[in-house]
Design a protein around this motif. Sequence first.
Motif, mmCIF file in Angstrom:
data_model
loop_
_atom_site.group_PDB
_atom_site.id
_atom_site.type_symbol
_atom_site.label_atom_id
_atom_site.label_comp_id
_atom_site.label_asym_id
_atom_site.label_seq_id
_atom_site.Cartn_x
_atom_site.Cartn_y
_atom_site.Cartn_z
ATOM 1 N N THR A 59 35.498 5.732 0.537
ATOM 2 C CA THR A 59 36.250 5.264 1.701
ATOM 3 C C THR A 59 36.481 6.437 2.643
ATOM 4 O O THR A 59 36.189 7.593 2.302
ATOM 5 C CB THR A 59 37.630 4.702 1.282
ATOM 6 O OG1 THR A 59 38.418 5.779 0.726
ATOM 7 C CG2 THR A 59 37.479 3.605 0.232
ATOM 8 N N ALA A 60 37.030 6.135 3.817
ATOM 9 C CA ALA A 60 37.334 7.202 4.777
ATOM 10 C C ALA A 60 38.246 8.258 4.149
ATOM 11 O O ALA A 60 38.187 9.438 4.498
ATOM 12 C CB ALA A 60 38.000 6.601 6.019
ATOM 13 N N ALA A 61 39.079 7.827 3.188
ATOM 14 C CA ALA A 61 40.038 8.742 2.568
ATOM 15 C C ALA A 61 39.412 9.623 1.495
ATOM 16 O O ALA A 61 39.939 10.682 1.164
ATOM 17 C CB ALA A 61 41.185 7.932 1.945
ATOM 18 N N THR A 62 38.258 9.207 0.936
ATOM 19 C CA THR A 62 37.742 9.901 -0.256
ATOM 20 C C THR A 62 36.414 10.619 -0.070
ATOM 21 O O THR A 62 36.006 11.386 -0.936
ATOM 22 C CB THR A 62 37.565 8.896 -1.417
ATOM 23 O OG1 THR A 62 36.603 7.886 -1.031
ATOM 24 C CG2 THR A 62 38.873 8.228 -1.770
ATOM 25 N N ARG A 63 35.704 10.380 1.036
ATOM 26 C CA ARG A 63 34.338 10.928 1.155
ATOM 27 C C ARG A 63 34.317 12.455 1.180
ATOM 28 O O ARG A 63 33.417 13.077 0.626
ATOM 29 C CB ARG A 63 33.654 10.352 2.394
ATOM 30 C CG ARG A 63 33.350 8.876 2.220
ATOM 31 C CD ARG A 63 32.561 8.266 3.356
ATOM 32 N NE ARG A 63 32.653 6.822 3.216
ATOM 33 C CZ ARG A 63 33.282 6.016 4.071
ATOM 34 N NH1 ARG A 63 33.822 6.505 5.157
ATOM 35 N NH2 ARG A 63 33.341 4.729 3.842
ATOM 36 N N ALA A 64 35.285 13.064 1.820
ATOM 37 C CA ALA A 64 35.331 14.532 1.853
ATOM 38 C C ALA A 64 35.513 15.089 0.448
ATOM 39 O O ALA A 64 34.900 16.089 0.068
ATOM 40 C CB ALA A 64 36.476 15.000 2.750
ATOM 41 N N GLU A 65 36.348 14.412 -0.358
ATOM 42 C CA GLU A 65 36.598 14.846 -1.729
ATOM 43 C C GLU A 65 35.332 14.715 -2.578
ATOM 44 O O GLU A 65 35.066 15.540 -3.448
ATOM 45 C CB GLU A 65 37.714 13.987 -2.330
ATOM 46 C CG GLU A 65 38.137 14.415 -3.729
ATOM 47 C CD GLU A 65 39.157 13.471 -4.338
ATOM 48 O OE1 GLU A 65 39.380 13.568 -5.554
ATOM 49 O OE2 GLU A 65 39.720 12.634 -3.603
#
Length: 623
Positions: free
Chosen positions: A524-530
Amino acid sequence: MKTLILAEKPSVGRNIGDALKCKIRKDGYLEGEDYIITWAFGHLLTLYDCKDYDKVMEKWDMNNFPYIPKEFKYKVKTVSGYNSKADTGAKKQLNIIKALVERNDVEKIITATDYDREGELISTIIYKYIKVNKPIYRILINEWTEDEIKRGLNNLKTDKDMENLQYAGVSRQWLDWVIGINFTTVSTLKYARGKGNVLNIGRVVMPTLKMVYDREKEIEKFKSERYFELYVTFKSPNGKYKGKFFHEKLEKFPKKESVEKLKEEIEGKEGIVLSVTEELKKEVPPVLFNMTNLQGYMTSKHKGWTADKALKVAQSLYEKKLITYPRTSSTALEESLKDKAKKVLDVHKKGLDCEEDIKFSTSKRIFNNDKVESHSAIIPTYIIPKALNLDEVKLYEAIKERFLVQFMEAAEFNITEVITKIQGANFPRLFKTKGKVMVKEGYLKLSSEKKKKDEILIPLEKDMVVKNISSKIEEKSTKPPAHHTEKTLLKAMETCGKNRTSKDEDDKEEEATLEVLKGYSIGTAATRAEIIKKLKDAKYIKSQGKSLLITEKGNKIIEIFPIKELLDTDYTGRMEKALYDIEKGEMDKDVFLNYIFKFTRGGVEKIKRDRFVTIGVSETQKF
């Protein structure tokens, strides 16, 4: 009687406390006349480890897997690096929340964690863990300004209204635990050698790595081919200009001999201007930022920026009440936000050189409920920043500029195309010349994007006689695909690789793609960087400049891993879509989880039966 509000973090709790005049500071909470504000520190609870269910699981043993608990249980989160040691700060805060819930003067609770799958999960498991039996409500807001908090308190949802979002959050957590624990453990025991050489296998890690792998293979297999282009300099009554030879739709030719013959055929000959066409083209501002686009913009524009850094800086600005909720996938605003957006616009355009060019509009391109999923696009709030660090300034200014340009006119360019003909021995030979001149600056007055120089053409008219005064053959080579960058990988994750983003991204095409693939993504937008950070931490990929390169370890795990579904972007996209459907009440969570449990059991048995392959030299691994 009082209302207890649970925020996700202390900084957000303080923002709510300021808005509701809760001035009495206590250990772990704020109190006012009508409200008590307390907070979590993100996740206070975590799922049990395998050994918490059964001591036999302390030692990694292939015979103990697959392992799926009959009932998923929670414990206070542990100190990083010590799986058995509870975090004392988290335990203390849980006790504070429990004591506040049980106060006789507290009649109801309002959830004010982030309004998304993860935020709802944080509050849901806290309430169940401490056994809350008082009425629970949910505030739905997009920013932590005083006006928005007060508006949200007048439009509360019941806990029942949030059930589907809660089911989706819990399903996501159990799904990732089951797949991660089982496949990571069994794969490490089967394939890994070397102390500490754990093979991180996950639902989102693997298909993301596969996309990097596939791009590397494309580059490896690419064979550069030479081609040739023919350019002619023409002299006209009004000056010189250049033309490029084309035949039908071809402008690049593989055989130098044929181009050389053509060059000889037209050398020094007269030509005629066959046509001059002009077209006025408009260039609208790029769409508002969602998290993926913002991360892509910052990582491509600023040296040293990663997707993870962009997310953290955005979160900091959000907690300072300066921008709206950042973890959004939307590139438009809810139609109900028109008045609010106008207020924000009036605040931020004031005093700008181009203030008169910024005019509020209710365009569907900006305000469109159909293009908003849970949260609107990222925009600034009406609060003017006072003290920001350099990174915060860069990101804030990007968001503010992107918001302001939405309310400016499109830039306009006059595109001229000239076709010149030279009569060859048997056929007419055609040459194309293009010019592009800006006729209206529009939003580019404010935009920090590089303004391309005008390609000015001398005045030319149809039937004008010209002369070929020089010809030149240029030899070029086809280029391999570019390595993934964080920007391109984020975009590929957002759409499960369904579109390959070009440098000059077409906003309309992008919006259409996202609409068709709504809910169908990797992470999701919240998790892709992680996810990208996890790939680096696992030593599966590495950064080289802005490029992301796969390592030998990453290559090998992709090539030997037998559960091909976990490498398939479509399969992972369908799992994410299922979570999206649970959130919308269109899929039963138990049906979905039972499918995942069955898939995991089958996958673990397949790994056990797989041929012996070594990645790396092994010592007993422990949880």
